[in-house]
Design a protein around this motif. Structure first.
Motif, PDB file in Angstrom:
ATOM      1  N   HIS A 181      59.103-109.682 -51.533  1.00  0.00           N
ATOM      2  CA  HIS A 181      58.327-108.928 -50.550  1.00  0.00           C
ATOM      3  C   HIS A 181      57.132-109.747 -50.080  1.00  0.00           C
ATOM      4  CE1 HIS A 181      56.498-105.193 -48.870  1.00  0.00           C
ATOM      5  NE2 HIS A 181      55.388-105.865 -49.126  1.00  0.00           N
ATOM      6  N   ASN A 182      56.413-110.315 -51.026  1.00  0.00           N
ATOM      7  CA  ASN A 182      55.211-111.050 -50.652  1.00  0.00           C
ATOM      8  C   ASN A 182      55.537-112.364 -49.960  1.00  0.00           C
ATOM      9  OD1 ASN A 182      53.431-109.108 -51.522  1.00  0.00           O
ATOM     10  ND2 ASN A 182      53.311-109.928 -53.597  1.00  0.00           N
ATOM     11  N   LEU A 210      56.153-111.394 -46.496  1.00  0.00           N
ATOM     12  CA  LEU A 210      54.895-111.001 -45.872  1.00  0.00           C
ATOM     13  C   LEU A 210      54.090-112.237 -45.478  1.00  0.00           C
ATOM     14  CD1 LEU A 210      52.893-108.768 -45.143  1.00  0.00           C
ATOM     15  CD2 LEU A 210      52.070-108.841 -47.494  1.00  0.00           C
ATOM     16  N   GLY A 245      51.685-103.279 -38.573  1.00  0.00           N
ATOM     17  CA  GLY A 245      51.052-102.935 -39.832  1.00  0.00           C
ATOM     18  C   GLY A 245      50.019-103.969 -40.223  1.00  0.00           C
ATOM     19  N   THR A 257      46.654-110.212 -45.396  1.00  0.00           N
ATOM     20  CA  THR A 257      47.669-109.508 -46.184  1.00  0.00           C
ATOM     21  C   THR A 257      47.079-108.700 -47.320  1.00  0.00           C
ATOM     22  OG1 THR A 257      47.934-111.427 -47.628  1.00  0.00           O
ATOM     23  CG2 THR A 257      49.401-111.272 -45.728  1.00  0.00           C
ATOM     24  N   GLY A 258      45.869-109.092 -47.765  1.00  0.00           N
ATOM     25  CA  GLY A 258      45.300-108.419 -48.919  1.00  0.00           C
ATOM     26  C   GLY A 258      45.645-109.097 -50.238  1.00  0.00           C
ATOM     27  N   LEU A 259      46.472-110.131 -50.165  1.00  0.00           N
ATOM     28  CA  LEU A 259      46.774-110.894 -51.385  1.00  0.00           C
ATOM     29  C   LEU A 259      45.586-111.791 -51.738  1.00  0.00           C
ATOM     30  CD1 LEU A 259      50.400-111.874 -50.415  1.00  0.00           C
ATOM     31  CD2 LEU A 259      49.784-110.575 -52.455  1.00  0.00           C
ATOM     32  N   ARG A 287      38.369-108.913 -49.002  1.00  0.00           N
ATOM     33  CA  ARG A 287      38.229-108.633 -50.422  1.00  0.00           C
ATOM     34  C   ARG A 287      37.192-109.583 -51.002  1.00  0.00           C
ATOM     35  NH1 ARG A 287      42.498-108.151 -53.345  1.00  0.00           N
ATOM     36  NH2 ARG A 287      41.291-109.021 -55.005  1.00  0.00           N
TER      37      ARG A 287
END
Lengths: 397, 397
Positions: free
Chosen positions: A15-16, A19, A387, A39-41, A397
DNA sequence: TCCCTTTGTCCAATGCATGGACAATGTCTC
DNA sequence: GAGACATTGTCCATGCATTGGACAAAGGGA
C-alpha cells in the motif's frame, strides 16, 4: 473493486509503495521529505521505499532543488519511459495497437483494417497487430491493455460476447498471457476510454463519465475513483435504450434506440435522405465545418437526442464531469453544445448547473484508455490520486 | 469513499478487527478456526482479535458446537443488542426516531408530526424526538444516524439545503454531536434508505439501487459496496427529471417532472380528477385493493412512467437489483409490475432480463437505513461483506 | 484402547512504521 | 564573515502486527 481481505505487514508495505510511487508520479519532481509531508509517512519510511523504487528503475534522482532555508532536497521523478505500455483497440473498423509511455504519449502505432475479420481469423489478426507493435517498442513492455466493443468480463479477461467479431466466451486474456508471457488486461472499449481521461486527463476528480459516440454509442464510468462495470459488466450500454418507441428500426431489432438517432450512421442517414444521395462521414464533416445550415441542423438534432438521454444520468448520478468522445466529437463545439443544452433542459437545474461537458478525443481514446487500465492495475498509478492534499503541509508532522 | 492514506501497523490491526467482526456478525455462530478459514488469517491472529471483541462486549461465546472429528469448537456470535443504534427520519410529514438493534429490529420508536415545523422550531423538534427515544433505550447508544430529504453533505454532517424545513447550511451533525456527546451521521433520506436493504436485506451483492416513491421521488445507490453520493451529494435526485416537456407544472416550477406523473400526489390528483372530488391516500389504497379498474389504471400509469425513467438507469448502470420503496410501494405487486415492465420496454433486452425489481418497505426504510449508516460507519459492519467466500475452506491454509 | 483430527493457545521469528538523534548542507541575521 | 537556525536524509532502537511451529485439550472412529 477491492474486496476485503486480510491485512498483513506485506499489504501495508505494498500500500505504501503504491502511495509513494503515485505521489512521485503525480507531483514530480519532488523530494523524499516532500513525499513524507504529502503522504503522512515518516521520512525514514519514504527513504526506504524510494530505495526500492530507484533500484527497480521506477524512479530516478534528477539533482538538487532549491533550498527553502535548509539542506537542498534531492529531487526525484518517475521517468516517462520507466515502463512501456501496450494499448490495443480492437475496434469495429480497425485494430490498433500502440506503444504508450507512462504519461500517455503514443510512441509507436500499428493499424490494420478489421471490418471483415471475424472468429479465429480476427483473433490471429489481433495477435499479429500486438506482436508487430511490440517489435517496434525498443524495449520490454510492462504488459498489454485491450479495449473491445461488447460485453467483457474484465476480471476474468474474458470476452463474453462481441457481436462484430462473432466472439463468444473467448478467454482472450489468458490466451495472450500464455502467448506473450506478460500480464494482459481486458475491458469494454468505453469502459477503457473513460480511464484515458481519468488517468491521463488534465483535471482531477473521483467521478467521471465518458460518452463515446461513433458508429455505436456507449458510456464508461469512473465512480469513487474506480471503474464501474455493473453487476454483469454491461454498465454503459446506453446505445440501445429506447428514446422513441415509434422511431426507426435499429440493428438490434427494436425501434427508436438512441443509436438510431444520435450515432454517426444516424447523422449520415439523415443527411443522405435530405440531400438525396449517400453522404460519407468526410463529406458530412466538411459540410458541417463550412457551417451549411442543413448539416448544422442534422448534427444539432443528433446532439439533442443524446443530451436528452444523458439528462437522466445528470440527475441520477450528479457526476460533474462528462467527456464526449468518439467520431461524433469531430463535429466539435456545436454538437457538444447541443448535447449540453438538451441535457440541461431535462435535468434538475441545480444539478445541471453543476455539470460540465467537454470534448474528448476522436481517435485514440480506446488505445490510451487500455494503456491506462494496464498502468493502474499493474502499477497502481493514477495521475491524480484523489485524496492527496492539494498542497504540501497539510499532513505536516 | 476510502481515500489513500498511509498504512501502518495500526491500520492493519483495525482492518483485521473489522474483518473478523464482520465475519462473525455475518456467519454467526462460528468458531475462531472457522473465522480463520474464511478470512485467511491465522488462528493465532483471530484469537487475539476476538479477545478484544469479547472484552468490549461486541462478541460472546455461546457454548460448544458439534465436533467434526476433533476438539469441539467454541461458537461465537455478535449479540443483536451488543450495541444500540438510534435511527432518525426527519421526513416531510413526520419526524421519527427509533432504537434499532444490530440486526435491524426496531425496539422503540417515537413519532411526531412535523408538517408545519420549520427553521429553529423544526431543529428543536428533531432534538426533542431524539432525546425522547434515547430515554426509552434502556442503555447507552452507539450513536445516531439521520436521514433527511434534501441536499446533504454526508461527510461534513451538514444539511446544504432542505426545502421543507427551510434549512440551509445547517451543521446538524456537529450540533447534535456537541449536544449528545455521541457520533452522529447524516445522509439524504433515499441515500440512507438504500443502506437499509444493503446492510439488513436478505440477499447480497455489491450494487443496489433503491427507488423511494412517496410524496417525492428519489433514489439511493450502493455502488461497489459503498454508498454513492455523487460529486455534490445530489446523486439520486431523479424526481425532477423532465419526462414530458408539455406536462403539468411541478412544485419546482418546471413542467413534466417525474414527480408530476408518478408520485403519490400525482396519483391522488389523477384519481380526484377522474372521480370529481378529492381522494385521500387511504381511499386510493382501498379502491386499489378492491381492484377497481379506475384505481388500477391510474396506479399502473404512474408505475409505467416511473419505469420508463428507470429504463435508462437499467442500461446505463447494469445494476441487477432495484428495490422499490416508499408510500407508493403500498400499492404492491400491480404497481411494481408496471414499473418493471415499462423499464424493460425501454432497456436493452439482455440487460433488462438480468434485472430484478422488488418491493421494499413502505414505512421504516429511512429509519432503518439511518441506523445502517451509523452501524457501517462506526463498526464497519455489513451483513453481507461481499468478497468473503460463500463457503468455508476456500481460503484454506 | 489407540490413532487421528480439530481446536485454541503459547512462543520465537520476522517485517514494517515510528520517533529520536545526528551529520550534512543550506539560508538568514547580526 | 560568523553564528543561529532550518531542512534534508540516514541510522538505530522500539513497538506492534502477523506468521508459523509446537503443544495440550478434547472429541470421533476403528
Amino acid at each position: 473493486m477491492e474486496r476485503p481481505a486480510r491485512a498483513t505487514n506485506r499489504e501495508t508495505r505494498e500500500h505504501n509503495e503504491r502511495l509513494v510511487l503515485a505521489t512521485i508520479y503525480d507531483r514530480s519532481p519532488i523530494s523524499r521529505a516532500g513525499v513524507a509531508r504529502l503522504t503522512g509517512l515518516t521520512r525514514t519510511s519514504v527513504s526506504d521505499v524510494v530505495e526500492g523504487l530507484l533500484a527497480s528503475g521506477m524512479c530516478r534522482e534528477i539533482g538538487h532543488g532549491p533550498s527553502t532555508g535548509g539542506k537542498a532536497p534531492i529531487l526525484i521523478e518517475v521517468p516517462g519511459d520507466a515502463r512501456l505500455l501496450v494499448g490495443v483497440d480492437l475496434g469495429d473498423q480497425a485494430f490498433t495497437a500502440a506503444i504508450v509511455n507512462l504519461r500517455g504519449s503514443i510512441l509507436q502505432r500499428v493499424d490494420v483494417p478489421s471490418e471483415n475479420a471475424d472468429g479465429d481469423e480476427a483473433l490471429r489478426l489481433a495477435v499479429d497487430v500486438i506482436e508487430r507493435v511490440m517489435g517496434l517498442a525498443g524495449g520490454p513492455a510492462l504488459g498489454v491493455g485491450i479495449g473491445v466493443p461488447g460485453l467483457i468480463d474484465a476480471r476474468a479477461g474474458m470476452i463474453i460476447q462481441s457481436v462484430a467479431r462473432d466472439w463468444r466466451m473467448l478467454a482472450l486474456g489468458r490466451i495472450l498471457e500464455d502467448h506473450l508471457g506478460l500480464p494482459v488486461y481486458l475491458a469494454n472499449d468505453c469502459q477503457a476510454a473513460v480511464l484515458a481521461e481519468h488517468v491521463f486527463g488534465a483535471t482531477r476528480g473521483p467521478n467521471l463519465i465518458m460518452v463515446k459516440a461513433g458508429r455505436g454509442i456507449g458510456a464508461g464510468f469512473v465512480i469513487n475513483g474506480e471503474p464501474f462495470l455493473g453487476d454483469g459488466y454491461g454498465a454503459g450500454e446506453i446505445g440501445h435504450t429506447v428514446v422513441d418507441p415509434c422511431g426507426r428500426t435499429c440493428r438490434c431489432g427494436r425501434r427508436g434506440c438512441l443509436e438510431t438517432v444520435a450515432s454517426v450512421p444516424a447523422v449520415l442517414g439523415d443527411l443522405s435522405d435530405r440531400i438525396g444521395r449517400p453522404v460519407s462521414l468526410g463529406e458530412a464533416l466538411d459540410r458541417h465545418q463550412r457551417r451549411e445550415p442543413l448539416a448544422l441542423e442534422v448534427v444539432r438534432r443528433a446532439g439533442e437526442q443524446l443530451g436528452s438521454a444523458l439528462g437522466g444520468l445528470v440527475d441520477a448520478l450528479h457526476v460533474r464531469r462528462f467527456v464526449l468522445a468518439g467520431a461524433m466529437a469531430a463535429f466539435g463545439e456545436p454538437w457538444m453544445e447541443a448535447v449540453a443544452s438538451a441535457a440541461s433542459d431535462r435535468a434538475l437545474s441545480a444539478l445541471a448547473a453543476d455539470t460540465t461537458f467537454e470534448l474528448g478525443g476522436v481517435e485514440d481514446v480506446v488505445v490510451l484508455g487500455a494503456s491506462a487500465l494496464l498502468m493502474t492495475r499493474e502499477l497502481g498509478l493514477t495521475l491524480h490520486p484523489h485524496g492527496l492534499p492539494e498542497r504540501e503541509g497539510v499532513g505536516e508532522r
